[in-house]
Write a protein that holds these residues in place. Structure first.
Motif, mmCIF file in Angstrom:
data_model
loop_
_atom_site.group_PDB
_atom_site.id
_atom_site.type_symbol
_atom_site.label_atom_id
_atom_site.label_comp_id
_atom_site.label_asym_id
_atom_site.label_seq_id
_atom_site.Cartn_x
_atom_site.Cartn_y
_atom_site.Cartn_z
ATOM 1 N N SER A 163 -1.417 -27.420 13.806
ATOM 2 C CA SER A 163 -2.701 -27.805 14.390
ATOM 3 C C SER A 163 -2.531 -28.292 15.831
ATOM 4 O O SER A 163 -1.430 -28.636 16.262
ATOM 5 N N PRO A 164 -3.622 -28.373 16.586
ATOM 6 C CA PRO A 164 -3.561 -28.912 17.948
ATOM 7 C C PRO A 164 -3.119 -30.375 17.999
ATOM 8 O O PRO A 164 -2.685 -30.846 19.057
ATOM 9 N N PHE A 165 -3.229 -31.073 16.871
ATOM 10 C CA PHE A 165 -2.811 -32.471 16.864
ATOM 11 C C PHE A 165 -1.337 -32.614 17.236
ATOM 12 O O PHE A 165 -0.942 -33.550 17.919
ATOM 13 N N MET A 166 -0.523 -31.673 16.778
ATOM 14 C CA MET A 166 0.911 -31.742 17.042
ATOM 15 C C MET A 166 1.230 -31.467 18.508
ATOM 16 O O MET A 166 2.299 -31.833 18.989
ATOM 17 N N GLU A 167 0.301 -30.818 19.206
ATOM 18 C CA GLU A 167 0.483 -30.600 20.642
ATOM 19 C C GLU A 167 0.122 -31.856 21.424
ATOM 20 O O GLU A 167 0.574 -32.048 22.552
ATOM 21 N N LYS A 168 -0.688 -32.705 20.808
ATOM 22 C CA LYS A 168 -1.171 -33.912 21.479
ATOM 23 C C LYS A 168 -0.178 -35.059 21.382
ATOM 24 O O LYS A 168 -0.032 -35.860 22.299
ATOM 25 N N ASP A 169 0.524 -35.146 20.229
ATOM 26 C CA ASP A 169 1.397 -36.297 20.004
ATOM 27 C C ASP A 169 2.388 -35.980 18.894
ATOM 28 O O ASP A 169 2.260 -34.976 18.196
ATOM 29 N N ALA A 170 3.379 -36.855 18.745
ATOM 30 C CA ALA A 170 4.295 -36.806 17.598
ATOM 31 C C ALA A 170 3.794 -37.824 16.586
ATOM 32 O O ALA A 170 3.686 -39.015 16.897
ATOM 33 N N TYR A 171 3.459 -37.349 15.401
ATOM 34 C CA TYR A 171 2.850 -38.200 14.388
ATOM 35 C C TYR A 171 3.815 -38.517 13.253
ATOM 36 O O TYR A 171 4.747 -37.756 12.968
ATOM 37 N N HIS A 172 3.526 -39.631 12.576
ATOM 38 C CA HIS A 172 4.260 -40.032 11.379
ATOM 39 C C HIS A 172 3.254 -40.611 10.388
ATOM 40 O O HIS A 172 2.350 -41.364 10.786
ATOM 41 N N ILE A 173 3.385 -40.249 9.113
ATOM 42 C CA ILE A 173 2.537 -40.843 8.081
ATOM 43 C C ILE A 173 3.161 -42.180 7.693
ATOM 44 O O ILE A 173 4.309 -42.231 7.252
ATOM 45 N N ILE A 174 2.385 -43.253 7.849
ATOM 46 C CA ILE A 174 2.926 -44.586 7.580
ATOM 47 C C ILE A 174 2.317 -45.233 6.341
ATOM 48 O O ILE A 174 2.849 -46.232 5.844
ATOM 49 N N ALA A 175 1.205 -44.665 5.848
ATOM 50 C CA ALA A 175 0.561 -45.260 4.679
ATOM 51 C C ALA A 175 -0.344 -44.220 4.024
ATOM 52 O O ALA A 175 -0.694 -43.201 4.630
ATOM 53 N N PRO A 220 -8.113 -34.892 -0.493
ATOM 54 C CA PRO A 220 -8.920 -34.199 -1.502
ATOM 55 C C PRO A 220 -10.118 -33.444 -0.925
ATOM 56 O O PRO A 220 -10.523 -32.412 -1.449
ATOM 57 N N GLY A 221 -10.676 -33.959 0.168
ATOM 58 C CA GLY A 221 -11.817 -33.302 0.786
ATOM 59 C C GLY A 221 -11.457 -32.385 1.931
ATOM 60 O O GLY A 221 -12.327 -31.725 2.506
ATOM 61 N N SER A 222 -10.179 -32.347 2.309
ATOM 62 C CA SER A 222 -9.685 -31.499 3.400
ATOM 63 C C SER A 222 -10.410 -31.767 4.718
ATOM 64 O O SER A 222 -10.805 -30.839 5.427
ATOM 65 N N TYR A 223 -10.602 -33.045 5.041
ATOM 66 C CA TYR A 223 -11.182 -33.357 6.339
ATOM 67 C C TYR A 223 -10.433 -34.521 6.968
ATOM 68 O O TYR A 223 -9.739 -35.283 6.291
ATOM 69 N N ALA A 263 -11.455 -29.072 -3.597
ATOM 70 C CA ALA A 263 -11.545 -27.883 -2.737
ATOM 71 C C ALA A 263 -11.771 -26.607 -3.538
ATOM 72 O O ALA A 263 -12.243 -25.604 -2.994
ATOM 73 N N LEU A 264 -11.463 -26.640 -4.827
ATOM 74 C CA LEU A 264 -11.667 -25.484 -5.701
ATOM 75 C C LEU A 264 -12.957 -25.612 -6.499
ATOM 76 O O LEU A 264 -13.194 -24.837 -7.433
ATOM 77 N N GLY A 265 -13.770 -26.601 -6.143
ATOM 78 C CA GLY A 265 -15.046 -26.780 -6.828
ATOM 79 C C GLY A 265 -15.017 -27.764 -7.975
ATOM 80 O O GLY A 265 -16.007 -27.897 -8.705
ATOM 81 N N GLY A 266 -13.890 -28.446 -8.156
ATOM 82 C CA GLY A 266 -13.807 -29.430 -9.226
ATOM 83 C C GLY A 266 -14.719 -30.617 -8.959
ATOM 84 O O GLY A 266 -14.944 -30.983 -7.800
ATOM 85 N N PRO A 267 -15.253 -31.242 -10.009
ATOM 86 C CA PRO A 267 -16.139 -32.393 -9.821
ATOM 87 C C PRO A 267 -15.350 -33.674 -9.554
ATOM 88 O O PRO A 267 -14.217 -33.829 -10.021
ATOM 89 N N SER A 268 -15.955 -34.572 -8.806
ATOM 90 C CA SER A 268 -15.314 -35.857 -8.500
ATOM 91 C C SER A 268 -15.666 -36.859 -9.602
ATOM 92 O O SER A 268 -16.366 -37.849 -9.366
ATOM 93 N N GLU A 269 -15.172 -36.592 -10.791
ATOM 94 C CA GLU A 269 -15.484 -37.405 -11.960
ATOM 95 C C GLU A 269 -14.204 -37.922 -12.596
ATOM 96 O O GLU A 269 -13.136 -37.303 -12.504
ATOM 97 N N LEU A 270 -14.329 -39.061 -13.256
ATOM 98 C CA LEU A 270 -13.184 -39.698 -13.908
ATOM 99 C C LEU A 270 -12.486 -38.755 -14.884
ATOM 100 O O LEU A 270 -11.259 -38.733 -14.964
ATOM 101 N N PRO A 300 -8.896 -25.121 4.626
ATOM 102 C CA PRO A 300 -8.554 -25.513 6.008
ATOM 103 C C PRO A 300 -9.022 -26.933 6.288
ATOM 104 O O PRO A 300 -10.011 -27.410 5.741
ATOM 105 N N LEU A 301 -8.296 -27.594 7.162
ATOM 106 C CA LEU A 301 -8.620 -28.964 7.525
ATOM 107 C C LEU A 301 -9.838 -28.974 8.447
ATOM 108 O O LEU A 301 -9.843 -28.332 9.492
ATOM 109 N N GLU A 302 -10.865 -29.707 8.043
ATOM 110 C CA GLU A 302 -12.079 -29.820 8.842
ATOM 111 C C GLU A 302 -12.014 -31.096 9.669
ATOM 112 O O GLU A 302 -11.753 -32.170 9.140
ATOM 113 N N VAL A 303 -12.243 -30.962 10.956
ATOM 114 C CA VAL A 303 -12.218 -32.109 11.862
ATOM 115 C C VAL A 303 -13.617 -32.697 11.952
ATOM 116 O O VAL A 303 -14.565 -32.017 12.352
ATOM 117 N N MET A 304 -13.746 -33.948 11.565
ATOM 118 C CA MET A 304 -15.031 -34.639 11.593
ATOM 119 C C MET A 304 -15.182 -35.338 12.945
ATOM 120 O O MET A 304 -14.306 -36.095 13.357
#
Length: 203
Positions: free
Chosen positions: A73-85, A108-111, A169-176, A196-200
């Motif tokens: 993604s373009p995010f990787m062109e902008k900066d070096a990222y790390h998942i911290i949490a 889960p929502g791909s955004y 993303a496959l149409g599954g319901p968000s239910e317990l 695909p990842l949707e940018v909000m």
């Protein structure tokens, strides 16, 4: 302990499933992540908070997740990222070496939610303290399902999350009834392949 982390603990409760951070991991990320985060790692380890709603993680362990979500993604062109949490349902917190807490992904929502950090041109150490002080239970409790999921499926371990099966993303319901305990890294990588990842953009 600084007042920011004290406030975080007041809201999120004591740590659970603490894993001590090896000295090699501290050194691996020195100069890439703020010294304040490395100090938190040394003092508190990688662990869960709010009964497992929010987890601090080993960025190296989550590199496959990062690559799956933003590697091309373009995010990787902008900066070096790390998942911290991450959250119990797949909220991912990325820290940019130059842009601070500038990206959050809800897997889960791909955004994702890019933002301009107030600290990207200033005091990153304070930016990290503020990052923790801003966390709360509600932001990771998707559809208020955490307590019911914990009661039905049991508490999470450090490498687990609650995942919807079939995936949203496959149409599954968000239910317990469609939640399962799944391996976090593997499930998060899988989710990245489903839509695909949707940018909000902010309103």
């Amino acid at each position: 302990m600084d007042e920011y982390f004290e406030f975080f603990l007041k809201k999120m409760g004591p740590a659970m499933h603490k894993r001590c951070v090896p000295a090699l991991s501290i050194e691996r990320f020195r100069g890439k992540l703020p010294e304040q985060l490395l100090a938190y790692w040394e003092d508190h380890g990688w662990c869960g908070y709010a009964d497992g709603l929010f987890w601090t993680v080993d960025p190296q362990e989550y590199e496959p997740v990062l690559e799956a979500w933003i590697g091309d993604s373009p995010f990787m062109e902008k900066d070096a990222y790390h998942i911290i949490a991450r959250g119990a349902f797949g909220e991912l917190y990325f820290w940019g070496e130059r842009t601070c807490d500038s990206l959050k992904v809800f897997a889960p929502g791909s955004y994702c939610f890019p933002r301009e950090s107030a600290f990207q041109h200033g005091d990153m150490e304070r930016g990290m303290r503020v990052f923790f002080s801003k966390r709360d239970r509600e932001e990771n409790d998707f559809a208020d399902l955490f307590v019911p999921a914990s009661e039905k499926l049991g508490p999470l371990k450090h490498d687990e999350m609650y995942g919807f099966v079939p995936a949203l993303a496959l149409g599954g319901p968000s239910e317990l009834s469609h939640l399962q305990k799944v391996k976090a890294v593997e499930h998060l990588v899988l989710l990245a392949q489903l839509a695909p990842l949707e940018v909000m953009t902010p309103p």
